[in-house]
Design a protein around this motif. Structure first.
Motif, short mmCIF file in Angstrom:
data_model
loop_
_atom_site.label_atom_id
_atom_site.label_comp_id
_atom_site.label_asym_id
_atom_site.label_seq_id
_atom_site.Cartn_x
_atom_site.Cartn_y
_atom_site.Cartn_z
N SER A 1 11.57 -5.32 -25.67
CA SER A 1 11.90 -4.24 -26.60
C SER A 1 11.22 -2.97 -26.11
N LYS A 2 11.95 -1.87 -26.07
CA LYS A 2 11.39 -0.63 -25.54
C LYS A 2 10.16 -0.20 -26.32
N GLY A 3 9.08 0.05 -25.61
CA GLY A 3 7.86 0.53 -26.21
C GLY A 3 6.99 -0.53 -26.84
N VAL A 4 7.43 -1.79 -26.83
CA VAL A 4 6.65 -2.89 -27.41
C VAL A 4 5.97 -3.65 -26.27
N ALA A 5 4.70 -3.97 -26.44
CA ALA A 5 3.95 -4.59 -25.34
C ALA A 5 2.98 -5.63 -25.88
N ILE A 6 2.49 -6.42 -24.95
CA ILE A 6 1.40 -7.36 -25.23
C ILE A 6 0.30 -7.07 -24.22
N PRO A 7 -0.93 -7.48 -24.48
CA PRO A 7 -2.00 -7.26 -23.50
C PRO A 7 -1.61 -7.87 -22.15
N GLU A 8 -1.91 -7.17 -21.07
CA GLU A 8 -1.54 -7.66 -19.75
C GLU A 8 -2.23 -8.98 -19.43
N TYR A 9 -3.44 -9.16 -19.91
CA TYR A 9 -4.13 -10.43 -19.70
C TYR A 9 -3.31 -11.59 -20.29
N GLN B 1 0.83 -1.20 0.00
CA GLN B 1 0.00 0.00 0.00
C GLN B 1 0.86 1.25 0.00
N GLU B 2 2.03 1.16 0.72
CA GLU B 2 2.93 2.30 0.73
C GLU B 2 3.53 2.54 -0.65
N ALA B 3 3.77 1.43 -1.37
CA ALA B 3 4.43 1.54 -2.67
C ALA B 3 3.48 1.93 -3.79
N ALA B 4 2.18 1.79 -3.56
CA ALA B 4 1.20 2.00 -4.62
C ALA B 4 1.28 3.38 -5.27
N PRO B 5 1.38 4.48 -4.48
CA PRO B 5 1.45 5.80 -5.14
C PRO B 5 2.64 5.92 -6.07
N ALA B 6 3.81 5.39 -5.62
CA ALA B 6 4.99 5.48 -6.46
C ALA B 6 4.80 4.70 -7.74
N ALA B 7 4.18 3.52 -7.63
CA ALA B 7 3.94 2.71 -8.81
C ALA B 7 3.03 3.42 -9.78
N ALA B 8 2.02 4.08 -9.24
CA ALA B 8 1.07 4.81 -10.10
C ALA B 8 1.78 5.94 -10.83
N THR B 9 2.70 6.61 -10.09
CA THR B 9 3.44 7.70 -10.70
C THR B 9 4.30 7.20 -11.85
N THR B 10 4.97 6.05 -11.60
CA THR B 10 5.82 5.47 -12.64
C THR B 10 5.00 5.12 -13.87
N ALA B 11 3.82 4.49 -13.64
CA ALA B 11 2.97 4.09 -14.75
C ALA B 11 2.52 5.30 -15.56
N ALA B 12 2.23 6.39 -14.86
CA ALA B 12 1.75 7.58 -15.54
C ALA B 12 2.83 8.19 -16.43
N ALA B 13 4.10 8.00 -15.99
CA ALA B 13 5.20 8.60 -16.73
C ALA B 13 5.70 7.72 -17.87
N ALA B 14 5.21 6.51 -17.92
CA ALA B 14 5.70 5.56 -18.93
C ALA B 14 5.29 6.00 -20.33
N PRO B 15 6.13 5.75 -21.32
CA PRO B 15 5.81 6.13 -22.69
C PRO B 15 4.68 5.27 -23.25
N ALA B 16 4.10 5.72 -24.32
CA ALA B 16 3.04 4.95 -24.95
C ALA B 16 3.62 3.68 -25.56
N PHE B 17 2.93 2.58 -25.37
CA PHE B 17 3.38 1.29 -25.88
C PHE B 17 2.58 0.94 -27.15
N THR B 18 3.21 0.16 -28.00
CA THR B 18 2.52 -0.37 -29.17
C THR B 18 2.38 -1.88 -29.02
N MET B 19 1.27 -2.40 -29.51
CA MET B 19 1.00 -3.83 -29.39
C MET B 19 0.84 -4.43 -30.77
N ASP B 20 1.55 -5.52 -31.02
CA ASP B 20 1.48 -6.20 -32.31
C ASP B 20 0.59 -7.43 -32.17
#
Length: 477
Positions: free
Chosen positions: A141-149, A29-48
């Motif tokens: 690969s930077k900026g490359v992603a797959i669905p989290e599911y 719970q203490e780490a959650a705000p930091a994690a949210a901040t990191t996620a918000a700052a992350a670049p846009a990902f592309t999914m193939d």
């Protein structure tokens, strides 16, 4: 055992588990705000879509490894009166662990754990909170992603097969209720933290973020040499020793009842392992192809190598030896699959079988422990050899792919040197052995005190199929 007797111990363990995990919840719970901040700052990902399709197929292949692959492989190796019990154990482990994974396992393995982050994640994604069809997981690969599911499902199959491997070490003498209770505790306190220690990091877009302990050593494990095989193998050995030998061990014939089914199971393992190893690349690119071919040739080399050793030692090559060699090769190449070159993988396969054969045929008899289906001799020993060998074979000078250095602008592959990398690998192996070995011993003892580990001698002689499940794998006409 009646339902009331069975549910009470589970209730006690549930309370104990909740109490032990309470500090982790707080840190998460203490780490959650930091994690949210990191996620918000992350670049846009592309999914193939191709990457996603490959990962879904890989996930299905890994499930195929477990049910029916592992179940049939183990089932054929036990006596006919225990066939169904092994099938039941592996099948139900898969079902239970899948539910635990989406409840809290994924979160413990793949989220930031705050001040405990070196060892375990938190509960920020418990019950898959915040996961939807739009959320993504970055690949290598930077900026490359797959669905989290998709990532969740792929990693879930790993969580399911790992405890399934353990049951081969004490097959034919363990209570079904004890297996299930132990697995719940083991994945919670051993597997989920181990997956976090080895595989949790910030990803290419945030490579400087805090990582799991073994990842921070600089150790590399492409598909689970430490997380899966050493982890399960040492837990199996501890369990085999703590349960004691099978009744009649070395006095009665305990030969496999169906090498036909064992061969079918081994073949399904080999086929499914392409998803296990090549899928661990998370993308359908050249590294996946490298892992695919390495999985093919290392396994082939190990199967040939085992049969050669067996022929020299006993005068005949057996189907059991061929299957055992194939599995040893699969185990050894797992951590090296996306790092070694094909020729290095063949060398690894040729070496692993003689080493595993020595532990199965000589060491086990020397120390007189009853590892029923050689989980330690093949998975732990093969996993250790593979993990250490990865540190050598990743070297580009030996045909390896090198290690991607994400601190460079172009993410170029590099190699720290044999001594440096092998030392990092050895630290990862030692940490795994200690974490799983000591932790598993504690958990076995808890289960033994609460409900007992072994069936009675009478039940064992009758066979676990009838005495535990009231049905048989086979019926005479």
């Amino acid at each position: 055992m009646s339902t009331s007797k069975f549910s009470s111990p589970f209730a006690l363990i549930g309370v104990a588990t909740a109490a032990l995990l309470a500090p982790v919840v707080a840190f998460a719970q203490e780490a959650a705000p930091a994690a949210a901040t990191t996620a918000a700052a992350a670049p846009a990902f592309t999914m193939d879509k191709g990457d996603n399709a490959w990962m879904l197929i890989s996930s299905a292949l890994v499930l195929l490894m477990t049910i029916p692959g592992l179940a049939l492989f183990y089932g054929g190796l036990v006596r006919a009166k225990n066939m169904l019990s092994v099938l039941m154990q592996v099948f139900m482990i898969t079902a239970v662990v899948a539910l635990l994974w989406v409840t809290y396992g994924y979160s413990l393995a793949f989220t930031d754990g705050g001040s405990l982050n070196s060892f375990v994640g938190g509960f920020s994604k418990a019950f898959l909170a915040g996961v939807n069809t739009s959320s993504l997981a970055e690949t290598f690969s930077k900026g490359v992603a797959i669905p989290e599911y998709t990532f969740i499902v792929f990693q879930m199959t790993f969580a399911c097969i790992t405890p399934g491997l353990i049951v081969g070490a004490f097959a034919e003498r363990v209570k079904f209720s004890a297996v299930m209770l132990f697995v719940v505790l083991w994945v919670t306190f051993i597997y989920f933290p181990m997956a976090h220690m080895v595989w949790f990091w910030g990803g290419p877009s945030s490579y400087t973020s805090p990582a799991g302990l073994i990842f921070s050593y600089g150790a590399i494990d492409f598909a689970g040499g430490t997380v899966v095989h050493i982890n399960a193998g040492i837990a199996g050995l501890v369990g085999a020793i703590m349960l004691g030998k099978r009744t009649g061990y070395k006095k009665e014939i305990m030969a496999p009842h169906s090498m036909t089914l064992t061969m079918v199971g081994a073949s399904l393992l080999w086929v499914g392992w392409f998803g296990f190893n090549a899928g661990s690349n998370l993308e359908a690119n050249g590294y996946a192809s490298l892992a695919f071919i390495n999985t093919f040739v290392a396994t082939a080399a190990a199967a040939v190598s085992w049969c050669i050793v067996e022929s020299l030692a006993r005068g005949k090559a057996s189907m059991l030896g061929g299957a055992s060699g194939a599995v040893a090769g699969l185990v050894a190449i797992t951590p090296a699959a996306g790092f070694a070159g094909p020729m290095g993988s063949i060398v690894l396969g040729l070496i692993v079988s003689p080493v595993c054969y020595f532990f199965v045929d000589v060491v086990k008899n020397k120390f007189n422990y009853d590892d029923s289906l050689d989980v330690f001799g093949v998975h732990c020993v093969g996993g250790i050899l593979g993990a250490l060998g990865t540190g050598i074979l990743v070297n580009p000078a030996l045909g390896g792919a090198g290690i991607v250095d994400y601190s460079t602008a172009d993410f170029a592959a590099s190699y720290a040197g044999t001594a440096t990398q092998v030392l990092a690998q050895a630290k990862g192996v030692l940490t795994t052995l200690l974490w799983s070995g000591i932790g598993s011993a504690i958990l076995y003892k808890i289960v033994d005190v609460v409900i007992g580990l072994r069936v009675s001698v009478e039940a064992e002689r009758e066979g676990l199929d009838l005495s535990t499940h009231g049905e048989a794998a086979y019926h005479s006409s």
